[in-house]
Scaffold this active site. Structure first.
Site, PDB file in Angstrom:
ATOM      1  NE  ARG A   1       4.111   7.002   1.226  1.00  0.00           N
ATOM      2  CZ  ARG A   1       4.192   5.832   1.869  1.00  0.00           C
ATOM      3  NH1 ARG A   1       4.619   4.757   1.261  1.00  0.00           N
ATOM      4  NH2 ARG A   1       3.839   5.757   3.135  1.00  0.00           N
TER       5      ARG A   1
ATOM      6  CE1 TYR B   1       8.800   5.454   3.480  1.00  0.00           C
ATOM      7  CE2 TYR B   1       7.412   7.366   3.057  1.00  0.00           C
ATOM      8  CZ  TYR B   1       7.720   6.249   3.809  1.00  0.00           C
ATOM      9  OH  TYR B   1       6.952   5.933   4.899  1.00  0.00           O
TER      10      TYR B   1
ATOM     11  CG  HIS C   1      11.107  -1.713   5.211  1.00  0.00           C
ATOM     12  ND1 HIS C   1       9.751  -1.669   4.966  1.00  0.00           N
ATOM     13  CD2 HIS C   1      11.347  -2.882   5.843  1.00  0.00           C
ATOM     14  CE1 HIS C   1       9.194  -2.765   5.449  1.00  0.00           C
ATOM     15  NE2 HIS C   1      10.133  -3.515   5.975  1.00  0.00           N
TER      16      HIS C   1
ATOM     17  CD  GLU D   1       9.953  -6.901   5.957  1.00  0.00           C
ATOM     18  OE1 GLU D   1       9.263  -7.922   6.104  1.00  0.00           O
ATOM     19  OE2 GLU D   1      10.161  -6.085   6.880  1.00  0.00           O
TER      20      GLU D   1
ATOM     21  N   PRO E   1       0.785  -1.235   0.000  1.00  0.00           N
ATOM     22  CG  PRO E   1      -0.902  -1.557   1.569  1.00  0.00           C
ATOM     23  CD  PRO E   1       0.360  -2.167   1.043  1.00  0.00           C
ATOM     24  CG  ASN E   2      -0.305   4.355   1.257  1.00  0.00           C
ATOM     25  OD1 ASN E   2      -1.259   4.868   0.680  1.00  0.00           O
ATOM     26  ND2 ASN E   2      -0.395   3.846   2.466  1.00  0.00           N
TER      27      ASN E   2
ATOM     28  CG  ASN F   1       8.702  -1.498   0.643  1.00  0.00           C
ATOM     29  OD1 ASN F   1       8.010  -1.597   1.656  1.00  0.00           O
ATOM     30  ND2 ASN F   1       9.353  -0.387   0.323  1.00  0.00           N
TER      31      ASN F   1
ATOM     32  NE  ARG G   1       9.526   6.583   9.088  1.00  0.00           N
ATOM     33  CZ  ARG G   1       8.659   6.347   8.088  1.00  0.00           C
ATOM     34  NH1 ARG G   1       8.876   5.367   7.220  1.00  0.00           N
ATOM     35  NH2 ARG G   1       7.586   7.101   7.963  1.00  0.00           N
TER      36      ARG G   1
ATOM     37  CB  ALA H   1       1.549   0.386   6.637  1.00  0.00           C
TER      38      ALA H   1
HETATM   39  C1  DQA Z   1       8.178   1.503   4.098  1.00  0.00           C
HETATM   40  C2  DQA Z   1       8.145   1.679   5.619  1.00  0.00           C
HETATM   41  C3  DQA Z   1       6.755   1.426   6.166  1.00  0.00           C
HETATM   42  O1  DQA Z   1       6.755   1.615   7.575  1.00  0.00           O
HETATM   43  C4  DQA Z   1       5.766   2.396   5.553  1.00  0.00           C
HETATM   44  O2  DQA Z   1       4.468   2.088   6.014  1.00  0.00           O
HETATM   45  C5  DQA Z   1       5.815   2.407   4.062  1.00  0.00           C
HETATM   46  C6  DQA Z   1       7.125   2.368   3.422  1.00  0.00           C
HETATM   47  C7  DQA Z   1       9.545   1.890   3.503  1.00  0.00           C
HETATM   48  O3  DQA Z   1       9.803   1.515   2.362  1.00  0.00           O
HETATM   49  O4  DQA Z   1      10.333   2.552   4.159  1.00  0.00           O
HETATM   50  O5  DQA Z   1       4.810   2.552   3.397  1.00  0.00           O
HETATM   51  O6  DQA Z   1       7.938   0.146   3.803  1.00  0.00           O
END
Ligand code: DQA
Length: 144
Positions: free
Chosen positions: A18, A23, A100, A98, A10-11, A74, A107, A77
């Protein structure tokens, strides 16, 4: 040719828009292109997928993992609460890494918890897009 599934949760379709400080400035397309480029030199095919919906990611994993060799994910959340995604990753029986973009350990406290990482062979955090190249290299070592 071996196939790597590159999955974003998501997102992450909004990368580039963003918070760049967290990011980076690359869009999702840029990141997918970077992974494909690296994958080509290592002779992997990349199948990329992004969804804002947990179930759609599970469907993708169930459909594509039997024909794939490794996973870079990735989960956004979903990382922090999705037992569903943990199960789906475990069920693939594939090595997954995984990634990020931001450093989830520096954070909010709730971001330091990853439900999905125990279903993966490694977690890479805080290296922006370079983390994906490292993930691919890790998978390559694992798959050789
Ligand atoms: C993320 C870190 C997550 O906590 C966050 O919700 C994201 C992006 C990252 O790539 O740093 O959407 O996965």
């Amino acid at each position: 040719m071996k196939t790597i599934l590159l999955i974003h949760g998501p997102n992450l379709n909004l990368l580039g828009v963003r918070d760049a400080h967290l990011y980076g400035t690359k869009t999702l397309r840029d990141i997918e292109a970077l992974v494909r480029e690296t994958a080509e030199t290592l002779r992997y095919e990349v199948l990329a997928f992004q969804s804002n919906h947990e179930g759609a990611i599970v469907d993708f994993l169930q459909k594509e993992s039997p024909k794939a060799d490794g996973i870079i994910i990735n989960p956004g959340a979903l990382t922090h609460y999705s037992y569903t995604l943990y199960d789906a990753l475990r069920d693939t029986k594939l090595p997954a890494v995984e990634v990020h973009l931001s450093d989830i350990n520096s954070r909010e406290a709730w971001r330091r918890v990853s439900i999905t990482a125990p279903a993966c062979i490694a977690q890479i955090s805080g290296k922006k897009e370079a983390g994906y190249v490292e993930a691919l290299e890790l998978l390559h070592k694992n798959l050789r």
